[in-house]
Design an enzyme around this catalytic site. Structure first.
Site, mmCIF file in Angstrom:
data_model
loop_
_atom_site.group_PDB
_atom_site.id
_atom_site.type_symbol
_atom_site.label_atom_id
_atom_site.label_comp_id
_atom_site.label_asym_id
_atom_site.label_seq_id
_atom_site.Cartn_x
_atom_site.Cartn_y
_atom_site.Cartn_z
ATOM 1 N N HIS A 126 0.850 -1.196 0.000
ATOM 2 C CA HIS A 126 0.000 0.000 0.000
ATOM 3 C C HIS A 126 0.882 1.241 0.000
ATOM 4 C CE1 HIS A 126 -1.352 3.280 2.766
ATOM 5 N NE2 HIS A 126 -2.371 3.297 1.937
ATOM 6 N N ARG A 130 -0.064 12.512 0.216
ATOM 7 C CA ARG A 130 -1.131 13.491 0.093
ATOM 8 C C ARG A 130 -0.682 14.863 0.605
ATOM 9 N NH1 ARG A 130 -2.034 9.573 3.870
ATOM 10 N NH2 ARG A 130 -2.105 10.237 6.046
ATOM 11 N N ASN A 299 -17.589 12.739 0.553
ATOM 12 C CA ASN A 299 -18.380 12.374 -0.628
ATOM 13 C C ASN A 299 -17.487 12.093 -1.835
ATOM 14 O OD1 ASN A 299 -20.794 11.772 -1.933
ATOM 15 N ND2 ASN A 299 -21.042 13.863 -2.714
ATOM 16 N N ARG A 301 -15.525 9.367 -4.512
ATOM 17 C CA ARG A 301 -16.077 8.303 -5.352
ATOM 18 C C ARG A 301 -15.897 6.957 -4.646
ATOM 19 N NH1 ARG A 301 -13.985 5.051 -9.926
ATOM 20 N NH2 ARG A 301 -15.716 4.637 -11.365
ATOM 21 N N SER A 304 -13.659 4.186 -6.096
ATOM 22 C CA SER A 304 -12.231 4.468 -5.983
ATOM 23 C C SER A 304 -11.746 4.295 -4.551
ATOM 24 C CB SER A 304 -11.943 5.890 -6.470
ATOM 25 O OG SER A 304 -12.306 6.041 -7.827
#
Length: 346
Positions: A126, A130, A299, A301, A304
C-alpha cells in the site's frame, strides 16, 4: 480550487513557512506523474493485463482518475488512484487533529495505491502520499507499508532499507520516527497485531514542531520523537522534496521483491492462508484507515475509495496456525514490530 490569494492573512504562529503561490499546481502535477510512473512500471512488470482508467468528478469540487488492473499474470488486482478535491469545510476526522483548520475551505490532492498479487509469496503493498491546505494551515502526509502472507525477512529488510535511504537524504531522524509511527498506525487493536511489516507513515507535516504528530503521546513513536528533539524548521519546499523522494522509492523498494517471489510454486494451503489474511486487510481499511474515512466523509467516489479491498477474501472462525509452520512464524515475528534495518541473515 483554492489559491493562496484566497487565503486569509496568516498569523505568525499558524505557519512560518507559507507554500508557494503555485503549490497546489506543483503537488497535483507530481501526484499525477507518480501515478503515471507507477502504473507504467507495474503494467510492464505484469506483462499481461493493462490498467483501465476511470475519470470522475466530485459534485462539491474536484475529481480524479482511478486506474485498476485486474487478472494479470502477477496482480489479481492493482489499483492506483489520483485525486484532487476541494470544498467548503474539512470533515470531523481531520478537524479532530487540526482544529485550527476549522472554518476554512480546503484543498487536498494525493496518490494512493494497493496491489493484491495472485501468488501468496508476493506481499500486498500500500502507498499513499497526500497534501492538504485549509486557510492558514497546510501539511503533507502519507506513507508506504508492506503486508506479506509468508515470512521472508530479507524482503522486509530490503523495503525498509530502501525507504530509509529516501528519508536520510532529508533528515537523519525521519526514518526512525516515521517507522515507529507506521507500526503504530497500521495496527489492528481488536486483533493485537500489526497489519504487516510496516514501512513509513507520517501526517500533519508542516515543518514546525516535533516529527510525531499522532494521537498517542505515550507510544513509542512519540517517545522517540521527543528523544530526538524538535528539528530545525523545514519549509514547504523541503517537505515537498521529501515526499517526492518517498514516492519514487516505491518501485525500487517493491519490484525486486515481486521478481524474487513470483516464480515460487504454491498450493491450496498457501492460497487459503493468503485469502484468510486478506480478511485482516479488509478489517483495517473499513475500521481504521484514515484515507477511507476521509474519502467517505467528503463524498468521494466510493468505487475508488474501496478499490483497496481485495477481490477475493475469506474468514475462518478460531483459526490457529500449526506450530513451527511458516504461518506461525508470520504471527510470532512478522506481525510484531521489528528492527528490520539491522536484520542480518542467520
Amino acid at each position: 480550487m483554492l489559491t493562496n490569494s484566497q487565503t486569509p492573512t496568516v498569523a505568525a504562529e499558524s505557519s512560518k513557512s507559507l507554500p508557494a503561490p503555485d503549490a497546489q499546481t506543483r503537488v497535483s502535477q507530481f501526484m499525477k506523474q507518480l501515478q503515471d510512473e507507477i502504473t507504467e512500471s507495474l503494467a510492464k512488470l505484469d506483462g499481461v493485463a493493462k490498467f483501465h482508467e476511470d475519470s470522475w468528478e466530485r459534485p462539491e469540487g474536484g475529481g480524479g482518475r482511478s486506474r485498476v488492473l485486474r487478472e494479470g499474470a502477477i496482480f489479481e488486482q492493482a489499483g492506483v488512484n489520483f485525486s484532487e478535491v476541494w470544498g467548503s469545510h474539512l470533515p470531523a476526522s481531520i478537524l479532530a487533529q487540526r482544529p485550527e483548520a476549522a472554518g476554512h475551505g480546503f484543498y487536498a490532492t494525493g496518490t494512493s495505491m494497493v496491489l493484491h498479487p495472485h501468488n501468496p509469496y508476493v506481499p500486498t503493498v500500500h502507498l499513499n502520499y497526500r497534501y492538504f491546505e485549509a486557510g492558514p494551515v497546510w501539511w503533507f502526509g502519507g506513507g508506504l507499508d508492506l503486508t506479506p502472507y509468508y515470512p521472508f525477512a530479507e524482503d522486509a529488510a530490503h523495503l525498509h532499507k530502501t525507504l530509509k535511504q529516501a528519508c536520510d537524504k532529508h533528515h537523519p531522524d525521519y526514518y526512525s520516527v516515521f517507522k515507529l509511527w507506521c507500526d503504530e498506525y497500521f495496527y489492528l487493536k481488536h486483533r493485537d497485531e500489526t497489519r504487516g511489516v510496516g514501512g513509513l507513515f507520517f501526517d500533519y507535516q508542516d515543518g514546525q514542531g516535533a516529527l510525531y504528530r499522532g494521537p498517542n503521546p505515550n507510544g513509542e513513536g512519540a517517545i522517540h520523537s521527543n528523544q530526538v528533539g524538535t528539528p530545525a524548521t523545514r519549509n514547504w519546499e523541503d517537505l515537498f522534496a521529501f515526499v517526492q523522494d518517498c514516492g519514487r522509492a516505491f518501485l525500487p523498494a517493491y519490484v525486486p521483491i515481486v521478481e524474487r517471489r513470483n516464480g515460487m510454486e504454491y498450493g491450496d494451503r498457501q492460497r487459503n492462508f493468503q485469502l484468510y489474511r486478506r480478511g485482516r486487510y479488509v478489517e483495517f481499511n473499513l475500521v481504521y484507515d484514515r484515507g477511507t474515512i476521509f474519502g467517505l466523509q467528503t463524498n468521494g467516489r466510493t468505487e475508488s475509495i474501496l478499490m483497496s479491498l481485495p477481490p477475493l477474501v475469506r474468514w475462518e472462525y478460531g483459526y490457529q496456525p500449526e506450530p513451527n509452520s511458516p504461518e506461525a512464524e508470520l504471527y510470532e515475528t512478522f506481525l510484531k514490530p521489528q528492527d528490520w534495518i539491522n536484520w542480518t541473515p542467520k
